[in-house]
Design a protein around this motif. Structure first.
Motif, PDB file in Angstrom:
ATOM      1  N   LEU A 537       0.846  -1.186   0.000  1.00  0.00           N
ATOM      2  CA  LEU A 537       0.000   0.000   0.000  1.00  0.00           C
ATOM      3  C   LEU A 537       0.888   1.245   0.000  1.00  0.00           C
ATOM      4  N   PHE A 538       0.520   2.223  -0.824  1.00  0.00           N
ATOM      5  CA  PHE A 538       1.310   3.443  -0.933  1.00  0.00           C
ATOM      6  C   PHE A 538       0.458   4.642  -0.527  1.00  0.00           C
ATOM      7  N   PHE A 539       1.025   5.520   0.306  1.00  0.00           N
ATOM      8  CA  PHE A 539       0.296   6.669   0.828  1.00  0.00           C
ATOM      9  C   PHE A 539       1.098   7.940   0.554  1.00  0.00           C
ATOM     10  N   PRO A 540       0.538   8.865  -0.223  1.00  0.00           N
ATOM     11  CA  PRO A 540       1.230  10.137  -0.459  1.00  0.00           C
ATOM     12  C   PRO A 540       1.104  11.046   0.767  1.00  0.00           C
ATOM     13  N   LEU A 541       2.243  11.538   1.262  1.00  0.00           N
ATOM     14  CA  LEU A 541       2.261  12.389   2.447  1.00  0.00           C
ATOM     15  C   LEU A 541       3.117  13.614   2.180  1.00  0.00           C
ATOM     16  N   ASP A 542       2.837  14.693   2.905  1.00  0.00           N
ATOM     17  CA  ASP A 542       3.608  15.922   2.716  1.00  0.00           C
ATOM     18  C   ASP A 542       5.040  15.773   3.192  1.00  0.00           C
ATOM     19  N   LYS A 543       5.212  14.948   4.218  1.00  0.00           N
ATOM     20  CA  LYS A 543       6.558  14.745   4.754  1.00  0.00           C
ATOM     21  C   LYS A 543       6.625  13.371   5.412  1.00  0.00           C
ATOM     22  N   LYS A 544       7.826  12.980   5.755  1.00  0.00           N
ATOM     23  CA  LYS A 544       8.019  11.673   6.368  1.00  0.00           C
ATOM     24  C   LYS A 544       7.344  11.625   7.735  1.00  0.00           C
ATOM     25  N   PRO A 545       6.540  10.595   8.003  1.00  0.00           N
ATOM     26  CA  PRO A 545       5.896  10.497   9.324  1.00  0.00           C
ATOM     27  C   PRO A 545       6.900  10.069  10.387  1.00  0.00           C
ATOM     28  N   ASP A 546       6.568  10.419  11.631  1.00  0.00           N
ATOM     29  CA  ASP A 546       7.417   9.987  12.745  1.00  0.00           C
ATOM     30  C   ASP A 546       7.099   8.552  13.175  1.00  0.00           C
ATOM     31  N   PHE A 547       5.829   8.155  13.046  1.00  0.00           N
ATOM     32  CA  PHE A 547       5.458   6.782  13.412  1.00  0.00           C
ATOM     33  C   PHE A 547       4.242   6.341  12.617  1.00  0.00           C
ATOM     34  N   ILE A 548       3.953   5.057  12.674  1.00  0.00           N
ATOM     35  CA  ILE A 548       2.844   4.469  11.927  1.00  0.00           C
ATOM     36  C   ILE A 548       1.987   3.673  12.907  1.00  0.00           C
ATOM     37  N   SER A 549       0.666   3.843  12.814  1.00  0.00           N
ATOM     38  CA  SER A 549      -0.271   3.066  13.623  1.00  0.00           C
ATOM     39  C   SER A 549      -1.079   2.157  12.712  1.00  0.00           C
ATOM     40  N   PHE A 550      -0.907   0.865  12.870  1.00  0.00           N
ATOM     41  CA  PHE A 550      -1.705  -0.099  12.111  1.00  0.00           C
ATOM     42  C   PHE A 550      -2.932  -0.459  12.943  1.00  0.00           C
ATOM     43  N   ASP A 551      -4.118  -0.246  12.388  1.00  0.00           N
ATOM     44  CA  ASP A 551      -5.393  -0.405  13.104  1.00  0.00           C
ATOM     45  C   ASP A 551      -5.467   0.607  14.242  1.00  0.00           C
ATOM     46  N   ILE A 552      -5.746   1.859  13.872  1.00  0.00           N
ATOM     47  CA  ILE A 552      -5.838   2.945  14.857  1.00  0.00           C
ATOM     48  C   ILE A 552      -6.807   2.553  15.964  1.00  0.00           C
ATOM     49  N   ASP A 553      -6.393   2.693  17.193  1.00  0.00           N
ATOM     50  CA  ASP A 553      -7.147   2.341  18.402  1.00  0.00           C
ATOM     51  C   ASP A 553      -7.320   0.836  18.596  1.00  0.00           C
ATOM     52  N   ASN A 554      -6.749   0.043  17.677  1.00  0.00           N
ATOM     53  CA  ASN A 554      -6.724  -1.418  17.869  1.00  0.00           C
ATOM     54  C   ASN A 554      -8.086  -2.023  18.157  1.00  0.00           C
ATOM     55  N   HIS A 555      -9.033  -1.783  17.276  1.00  0.00           N
ATOM     56  CA  HIS A 555     -10.380  -2.307  17.479  1.00  0.00           C
ATOM     57  C   HIS A 555     -10.536  -3.753  17.017  1.00  0.00           C
ATOM     58  N   TYR A 556      -9.721  -4.197  16.064  1.00  0.00           N
ATOM     59  CA  TYR A 556      -9.940  -5.519  15.472  1.00  0.00           C
ATOM     60  C   TYR A 556      -9.141  -6.604  16.195  1.00  0.00           C
ATOM     61  N   LEU A 557      -9.771  -7.759  16.344  1.00  0.00           N
ATOM     62  CA  LEU A 557      -9.129  -8.909  16.970  1.00  0.00           C
ATOM     63  C   LEU A 557      -8.154  -9.519  15.970  1.00  0.00           C
ATOM     64  N   LYS A 558      -6.878  -9.561  16.357  1.00  0.00           N
ATOM     65  CA  LYS A 558      -5.837  -9.972  15.421  1.00  0.00           C
ATOM     66  C   LYS A 558      -4.549 -10.170  16.193  1.00  0.00           C
ATOM     67  N   THR A 559      -3.527 -10.663  15.501  1.00  0.00           N
ATOM     68  CA  THR A 559      -2.160 -10.532  15.984  1.00  0.00           C
ATOM     69  C   THR A 559      -1.402  -9.684  14.971  1.00  0.00           C
ATOM     70  N   VAL A 560      -0.393  -8.951  15.441  1.00  0.00           N
ATOM     71  CA  VAL A 560       0.385  -8.065  14.569  1.00  0.00           C
ATOM     72  C   VAL A 560       1.865  -8.205  14.893  1.00  0.00           C
ATOM     73  N   GLU A 561       2.657  -8.362  13.861  1.00  0.00           N
ATOM     74  CA  GLU A 561       4.109  -8.325  13.999  1.00  0.00           C
ATOM     75  C   GLU A 561       4.605  -7.114  13.210  1.00  0.00           C
ATOM     76  N   LEU A 562       5.173  -6.148  13.901  1.00  0.00           N
ATOM     77  CA  LEU A 562       5.606  -4.909  13.264  1.00  0.00           C
ATOM     78  C   LEU A 562       7.062  -5.026  12.807  1.00  0.00           C
ATOM     79  N   GLU A 563       7.294  -4.680  11.555  1.00  0.00           N
ATOM     80  CA  GLU A 563       8.652  -4.657  11.023  1.00  0.00           C
ATOM     81  C   GLU A 563       8.962  -3.220  10.605  1.00  0.00           C
ATOM     82  N   TYR A 564       9.130  -2.366  11.600  1.00  0.00           N
ATOM     83  CA  TYR A 564       9.443  -0.956  11.368  1.00  0.00           C
ATOM     84  C   TYR A 564      10.885  -0.691  11.788  1.00  0.00           C
ATOM     85  N   PRO A 565      11.496   0.365  11.265  1.00  0.00           N
ATOM     86  CA  PRO A 565      12.823   0.770  11.760  1.00  0.00           C
ATOM     87  C   PRO A 565      12.748   1.216  13.219  1.00  0.00           C
TER      88      PRO A 565
END
Length: 873
Positions: A537-565
């Motif tokens: 997925l590609f998102f055009p932004l004005d500048k580089k974000p400081d952080f990324i939130s996958f599933d804002i507020d974490n409403h969905y039942l899931k497991t997540v493995e984050l591979e961020y710097p």
């Protein structure tokens, strides 16, 4: 049971379900509600209880309105009862009884619409289920005299004849004759209390319809605390001398009634609400209509109340059932998630109301993890299934904790306004009647116009959840954020119902932290459809974000493995507004294992505002194998929040160093304001002390300290001394530790402490000599034959950790003989686990060897007998 049959069961239990164990055990079959000969209109019990001899006798009257002409017999559920007579009016009816079902041969066939009453005189002598007589014995002379009932799932048939399934609703009344010193609490309103020589007769009447499994009574000498909500009496019954604990534990009930009446859009429906704290109760609590029975283990003292929210959650859970379960009754056990999921979600709702959004989110995370653990380690199943052996098997983390998460996802999908409109519609349209899952879907559609069948199909009607791996990178030339999402639960080309793809709309946020002291945080959201195995997925932004939130507020039942710097994870841990997202960042940072990650986690342990995140950070620090991680963790011992200190001392138990030993020993010796922190420190001390840091001298010092704790620190629910028991079990090669543990498994040991000691035997067995393992098995074999439910559960726990054929044999014998379906299933699952641990061939060989030994023993006995007979001639 023969050894051949036992071996077959071991092999059958190995059924696999796309990588998950099967929920369906050997013997599982489809279950349906029976045909109805008529509608039960009213059930009246007139009973006399002999508390000393444990006898219940009386008459059960059932008024039935036939739905069709020509019914010539009625089949009622009635297990292990002495049926003395059956009448309709004054006319005796013929009947057949096989110990499980009572078939009444009606002398006059039914006429549709013409009600009649069947009166059954019966007697129970020392019943094992349904109704429980509690009292002192030679081991526990101070135990109170009480009687209480437990009907769910299908145990009412053990204490009165009935049509024992949830789809049949009727009004009820119960008259109970007991010695005058005792009180009786039951459903509905107290009509009157009459004197009868040195006895009293209590007459309770429930005017609203309910199922047989919610009919109940409780008998005892109670202290009574009277409270009120509007015009509804709210009453707490506790063992004499525990009034203060009762008020502390249940005192918020009127506010909870107010809260749930408003949330559900329906005023509390019954004439009173009583809560009875019962000795030896086999559940945490049971929501009988207008009279909840709770375990007396939930009663708090002031020190326990510091960091125990479990009792408060239990109280609101059972109260929530007065709507979801009692006002709305499930039509069949397969839909139990509808009531249990909402009652569990009501714990989250109350936490939000009482303690705030962060606390509620963290509570919900705990529910999700509880379900995820069962899904991973026990089995995966649809939440709605009618294939099982006994209905009680359905009462697991799928219907409670996963059910709560599903209600939360519905709320997230609809938004608060429409969610509560849908819940109001569901309750109002189905009050005082039965419901199934489809009725909830229909109410949502009626109230909101939304069709949530896709969500239900994915989470309710099939097993599982999505497992996401999320990677992020930034293209500075194009100002594009790239997020790659992989559903790792699905294999290439696999779209099966149990391990296939999920199709969800997930909000992804990009966080920007403002400059300066204020550091205002802005999160820019995008909602994307995640439905393929892997999506870039590609998102055009004005500048580089400081952080990324996958599933804002974490409403969905899931497991997540984050591979961020690391930089993005650090910013997420520090700045993400969502506490659960900060916890995900802490987990991902710890996996990096770098000094930079440790520094960030150490800062969070002191600077993070929410205690739940600090507690999680402590756990993650312990997982990083760097000296600096230990230094950071030790700072958490001074945290003002007891639940953080508890997490810190538990984490220190995984760090086998002289520094951790010293810190834990100090807490173990001087204690902590919290029972739980003190107990956790003692447990962890056992882990570290048993690691042989400085040889046998340290072992002896630690064991001596643990022995003194066991002698001196009796207290609330034996929490602290149970910590010492768990610590002892870590000394796996110590006969001295084993001797101490065995001492505390003896009858007469306070129950909570004894159960802890029984469970610990499996742990300590790992390093013991063969002769000592036999001693452990001898003790567990004796304990497994005791009838008390909690003792049997603890015996299963202990045996499941002993990898021998004999342990399997004891477990299978317990499974064959226990009257409780939960114990039976747990024991058979433990057989499977032990068999897997020692290898199938080895397991079968062990059982064959046992059979050979048994044959040899029988042959020896036969030879001796023949010799004796020959001499006698």
């Amino acid at each position: 049971m023969s050894t051949a049959r036992r071996t077959f069961q071991i092999e059958s239990l190995q059924t696999d379900n796309n990588g998950h164990k099967s929920f369906e055990m050997p013997g599982a079959k489809p279950h349906y509600n029976p045909d109805r000969p008529g509608q039960v209109e009213h059930i009246a019990l007139d009973l006399s209880l002999d508390l000393e001899r444990k006898i219940c006798e009386g008459i059960c009257k059932i008024r039935i309105n036939p739905v069709r002409d020509g019914v010539e017999s009625l089949t009622l559920d009635a297990v292990n009862q002495q049926i003395e007579s059956v009448k309709v009016g004054t006319a005796k009816q013929d009947f057949d009884y096989d110990g499980e079902q009572l078939v009444v041969r009606l002398k006059k066939p039914t006429i549709a619409g013409q009600s009649f009453t069947v009166a059954i005189a019966y007697r129970l002598v020392q019943p094992e289920r349904g109704i429980y007589f509690i009292g002192p014995d030679k081991h526990y002379p101070d135990k109170p005299v009480q009687v209480w009932t437990q009907g769910e799932d299908e145990d009412s048939r053990f204490w009165f004849p009935c049509f024992d399934y949830p789809g049949m609703l009727s009004t009820s009344e119960i008259k109970v004759r007991v010695p005058a010193a005792y009180q009786v609490v039951s459903n509905g309103e107290l009509v009157n209390t009459t004197e009868d020589d040195d006895h009293k007769i209590y007459h309770w009447h429930q005017q609203q319809v309910h199922p047989t499994y919610l009919m109940a009574l409780a008998v005892g000498e109670f202290d009574v605390i009277q409270d009120q909500w509007q015009d509804i009496p709210v009453t707490y019954y506790v063992e004499k001398g525990r009034k203060d604990q009762g008020q502390l534990t249940m005192g918020k009930t009127p506010r909870m009634v107010e809260f749930l009446s408003e949330k559900y859009g329906y005023r509390y429906a019954f004439p009173k609400y009583a809560q009875v704290c019962a000795a030896d109760f086999i559940f945490g609590g049971m929501e009988n209509t207008s009279v909840t029975i709770l375990t007396d283990r939930c009663l708090l003292d002031e020190r326990a109340a510091i960091d125990n929210r479990g009792s408060e959650s239990l109280v609101v859970h059972e109260l929530a059932h007065q709507w979801f379960g009692d006002l709305l009754v499930i039509n069949h056990w397969s839909h139990a998630w509808v009531k249990e999921g909402m009652a569990t979600y009501s714990e989250v709702m109350w936490t939000e109301q009482e303690y705030g959004a962060d606390e509620a989110a963290y509570y919900r995370l705990g529910e999700a993890r509880s379900y995820l653990n069962e899904d991973k380690s026990r089995y995966r199943r649809p939440m709605v299934t009618h294939v099982y052996r006994e209905a009680i098997e359905l009462y697991d983390r799928h219907i409670y904790e996963k059910g709560a998460c599903v209600y939360h996802m519905i709320r997230a999908e609809l938004g608060d306004t429409l969610f509560w409109k849908a819940i109001h519609t569901f309750v109002q349209d189905n009050a005082h009647s039965t419901v199934e899952t489809i009725d909830l879907l229909r109410a949502i559609d009626k109230a909101t116009g939304r069709n949530l069948r896709p969500l239900f199909d994915q989470y309710v009607l099939r097993g599982g959840h999505p497992d996401y791996k999320v990677a992020y990178s930034w293209d500075g030339d194009s100002n594009l954020a790239k997020v790659t999402v992989t559903q790792t639960q699905a294999k290439d080309g696999d779209t099966s119902s149990t391990s296939g793809l999920f199709d969800l709309k997930i909000p992804i946020g990009f966080g920007f932290v403002g400059k300066g002291k204020s550091g205002k945080v802005e999160v820019k959201p995008f909602t994307v459809r995640i439905h393929e195995r892997e999506q870039a997925l590609f998102f055009p932004l004005d500048k580089k974000p400081d952080f990324i939130s996958f599933d804002i507020d974490n409403h969905y039942l899931k497991t997540v493995e984050l591979e961020y710097p690391v930089a993005e994870l650090k910013a997420q841990l520090k700045h993400d507004p969502d506490s659960l997202s900060r916890i995900e960042a802490a987990i991902a940072l710890a996996k990096k294992g770098s000094l930079e990650a440790v520094t960030a986690l150490t800062e969070a342990l002191t600077d993070e505002p929410f205690w739940g995140v600090r507690a999680e950070v402590a756990e993650q620090l312990a997982s990083v194998k760097l000296d600096q991680a230990v230094e950071g963790l030790l700072k958490g011992l001074d945290d003002p929040e007891a639940r953080v200190r508890r997490a810190v001392v538990e984490a220190l138990g995984d760090i086998k160093t002289a520094e951790s030993y010293k810190a834990l020993k100090a807490i173990a010796e001087k204690g902590d304001p919290s029972y739980y922190v003190e107990a956790a420190a003692i447990r962890s001390l056992g882990k570290v002390g048993a690691a042989d840091l400085e040889g046998k001298a340290k072992d002896k010092k630690t064991l001596k300290l643990l022995e003194s704790i066991l002698k001196e620190r009796q207290g609330w629910n034996e929490t602290v001394r149970s910590g010492a028991i768990a610590a002892l079990s870590q000394f796996k090669s110590s006969e001295e530790a084993l001797d101490l543990l065995l001492k505390y498994t003896e009858p007469g040991t306070p129950q909570a402490l004894r159960l802890a000691a029984i469970r610990s035997l499996g742990v300590i067995s790992k390093g013991q000599s063969k002769s000592n393992v036999e001693r452990i098995l001898d003790r567990l074999e004796t304990i497994a034959s005791e009838p008390f439910f909690l003792t049997q559960v603890s015996a299963v726990s202990g045996l499941s950790g002993i990898e021998t054929g004999r342990a399997m044999g004891i477990l299978q014998s317990l499974a064959d003989h226990t009257p409780d379906g939960r114990v039976r299933r747990r024991a058979q699952e433990a057989v499977q686990d032990v068999q897997k641990a020692i290898g199938k061939d080895k397991a079968v060989e062990k059982l064959r060897q046992e059979l050979d030994d048994l044959k040899k023993s029988n042959q020896d006995l036969k030879s001796r007998l023949e010799t004796l007979e020959a001499k006698a001639k």
